[in-house]
Design a protein around this motif. Structure first.
Motif, short mmCIF file in Angstrom:
data_model
loop_
_atom_site.label_atom_id
_atom_site.label_comp_id
_atom_site.label_asym_id
_atom_site.label_seq_id
_atom_site.Cartn_x
_atom_site.Cartn_y
_atom_site.Cartn_z
N PRO A 5 24.07 42.67 55.03
CA PRO A 5 24.76 41.55 54.27
C PRO A 5 26.00 42.18 53.82
CG PRO A 5 22.47 41.69 53.39
CD PRO A 5 22.72 42.92 54.50
N HIS A 6 27.08 41.31 53.70
CA HIS A 6 28.52 41.48 53.73
C HIS A 6 29.28 40.62 53.05
CE1 HIS A 6 32.55 43.16 54.51
NE2 HIS A 6 32.71 41.96 54.66
N PHE A 7 29.96 40.92 51.72
CA PHE A 7 30.79 39.93 51.21
C PHE A 7 31.96 40.59 50.80
CE2 PHE A 7 32.41 37.92 47.35
CZ PHE A 7 32.63 36.62 47.57
N TYR A 62 26.21 39.07 57.96
CA TYR A 62 24.97 39.29 57.93
C TYR A 62 24.49 39.75 59.36
CZ TYR A 62 25.57 35.20 61.07
OH TYR A 62 25.84 34.15 61.86
N ASN A 83 19.46 34.26 50.83
CA ASN A 83 20.05 35.79 50.90
C ASN A 83 21.84 35.89 50.61
OD1 ASN A 83 21.88 38.21 52.24
ND2 ASN A 83 19.87 38.99 51.62
N GLU A 86 22.65 34.13 47.27
CA GLU A 86 22.61 34.87 46.06
C GLU A 86 23.68 35.84 45.80
OE1 GLU A 86 21.05 36.53 42.60
OE2 GLU A 86 20.54 34.54 43.64
N HIS A 87 24.28 36.26 47.09
CA HIS A 87 25.65 37.05 47.15
C HIS A 87 26.75 36.31 46.71
CE1 HIS A 87 24.82 40.95 49.19
NE2 HIS A 87 23.84 40.26 49.96
N ASN A 91 28.67 36.79 43.01
CA ASN A 91 30.22 37.11 43.08
C ASN A 91 31.08 36.14 42.59
OD1 ASN A 91 30.92 40.00 44.71
ND2 ASN A 91 28.93 39.09 45.69
#
Length: 398
Positions: A5-7, A62, A83, A86-87, A91
């Protein structure tokens, strides 16, 4: 290729009024997918912050490998949507209007996120669907056409739940797109779609026009001189995919300005003189509640609307205070009509669903201001029932 997962925040252009989220597709990456096809190999989402005042740009990533060694790690799309939500919630996404940009599978994930957000009980998740103003789909297979078979033809050594999903054998894409159409039409989300005209790796056109059409309102898919991979990689700022995206983002930014005013106040909502009853529905408050099966609410509703009316008429006809009250009434009317009346009441929603939509789409957003713009939930309810008495809104689908 994204392996977790990446944000990340890409850039911001001035005081933020709109969050723009980029979601990559199958075998994609939160950076490589959106790197321009020109000689400079620029990360082109950054161009938006130079072009548009008031945007904050983010990239989502992702795990999206199509190779067998990754298959056991993959979540299904429903799990991945939760998923990602929620990220985003963690944020702070959902505090401002949102535009979502998805390529290929990323567009499917966008729709699953909106469905999960709209249906869940978590208010931070709900805010993401409530704040979405624009959804942009770049070569997304809404009807499950040839993507799975084409990818398997191009890369035969693969095994992936995502690829199997895209065949639409289970009817998942059809069900998801129907849910998106209903939600987008009811919530007034602007929808833009693009499709490729060139074969990918000389094999086939992966997402043709018919599959790229989400079937939402007046949305008409736009052809792009690109293949499935290059469609999200404009080589220069004059390329269609970039100038078109800018055009639609500018329209959303203009709506944000009209909704909140350039100084963040609600003044620009003001339009009708709400001191004069509308001619559209002459039933009084009691009759409207009776017709909607809500007569048990009348005593409290009448008390609330009386308090608003006493204060409203006391302000006079041409004062700044009355202008601000009209602005609040216009905001309540617009949100109620779009999200509660059109989105729930007209579709036969339950009282619980209507109450949830009222909380998420009307009360919470209008109570989020501070200082001079702060409104209490009670003030919103007073305005709501005053509008009912003045014949601007109704609670039944008659």
């Amino acid at each position: 290729m994204s392996d977790g997962p990446h944000f990340s925040k890409v850039c911001a252009g001035g005081e933020p009024r709109l969050d723009v989220l980029f979601v990559h597709g199958l075998t994609g990456d939160p950076r490589e997918t959106w790197t321009s096809g020109g000689p400079e190999q620029e990360y082109w989402p950054k161009w938006l912050c130079e072009e548009l005042e008031g945007v904050s740009v983010y990239a989502l990533g992702y795990p999206s490998s199509i190779f067998g060694k990754w298959a056991k790690k993959e979540m299904n799309l429903h799990e991945r949507a939760g998923n990602m939500l929620e990220h985003l919630a963690a944020n702070g996404i959902g505090a401002r209007p949102i535009a979502l940009v998805g390529h290929s599978l990323g567009g499917i994930l966008v729709k699953e996120m909106l469905r999960a957000s709209n249906e869940c009980a978590d208010r931070d998740w709900q805010a993401i669907a409530a704040q979405t103003r624009l959804a942009v789909f770049m070569a997304t297979p809404h009807k499950g056409a040839s993507l799975a078979s084409a990818v398997k033809l191009i890369v035969p050594r693969l095994s992936s739940t995502h690829v199997d999903l895209l065949s639409n054998d289970s009817g998942y894409l059809t069900s998801l797109n129907q849910a998106y159409r209903d939600f987008a039409n009811g919530a007034g989300i602007a929808t833009v779609a693009y499709y490729e005209k060139y074969k990918t790796k000389g094999s086939s056109v992966i997402v043709p026009e018919d599959s790229a059409d989400p079937g939402v309102g007046a949305t008409r898919p736009v052809a792009v001189d690109a293949d499935h991979i290059s469609i999200c990689k404009p080589a220069k700022r004059t390329d269609l995919i970039y100038v078109s995206l800018c055009r639609h983002l500018k329209a959303v930014l203009q709506q944000c300005s009209m909704s909140a005013g350039e100084d963040g106040a609600l003044d620009s909502f003001a339009s009708d003189d709400y001191g004069t009853s509308s001619e559209s529905d002459r039933r009084d408050l009691l009759q409207k509640l009776i017709d909607a099966g809500r007569e048990h609410e009348y005593q409290k509703a009448n008390s609330l609307q009386n308090k608003f009316a006493q204060r409203y008429y006391k302000l006079g006809l041409h004062t700044d205070a009355k202008t601000k009250s009209d602005a609040v009434l216009a905001a309540v009317e617009q949100r109620f009509f779009t999200h509660v009346y059109g989105g729930k009441i007209c579709k036969g929603a339950t009282d619980e669903e209507i109450a949830a939509a009222l909380q998420v789409h009307v009360i919470d957003p209008l109570c989020s201001g501070t200082g001079k713009d702060h409104l209490s939930p009670t003030a919103i309810l007073q305005a709501l029932y005053f509008l009912t008495e003045q014949c601007y809104i109704q609670w039944d689908a008659a």
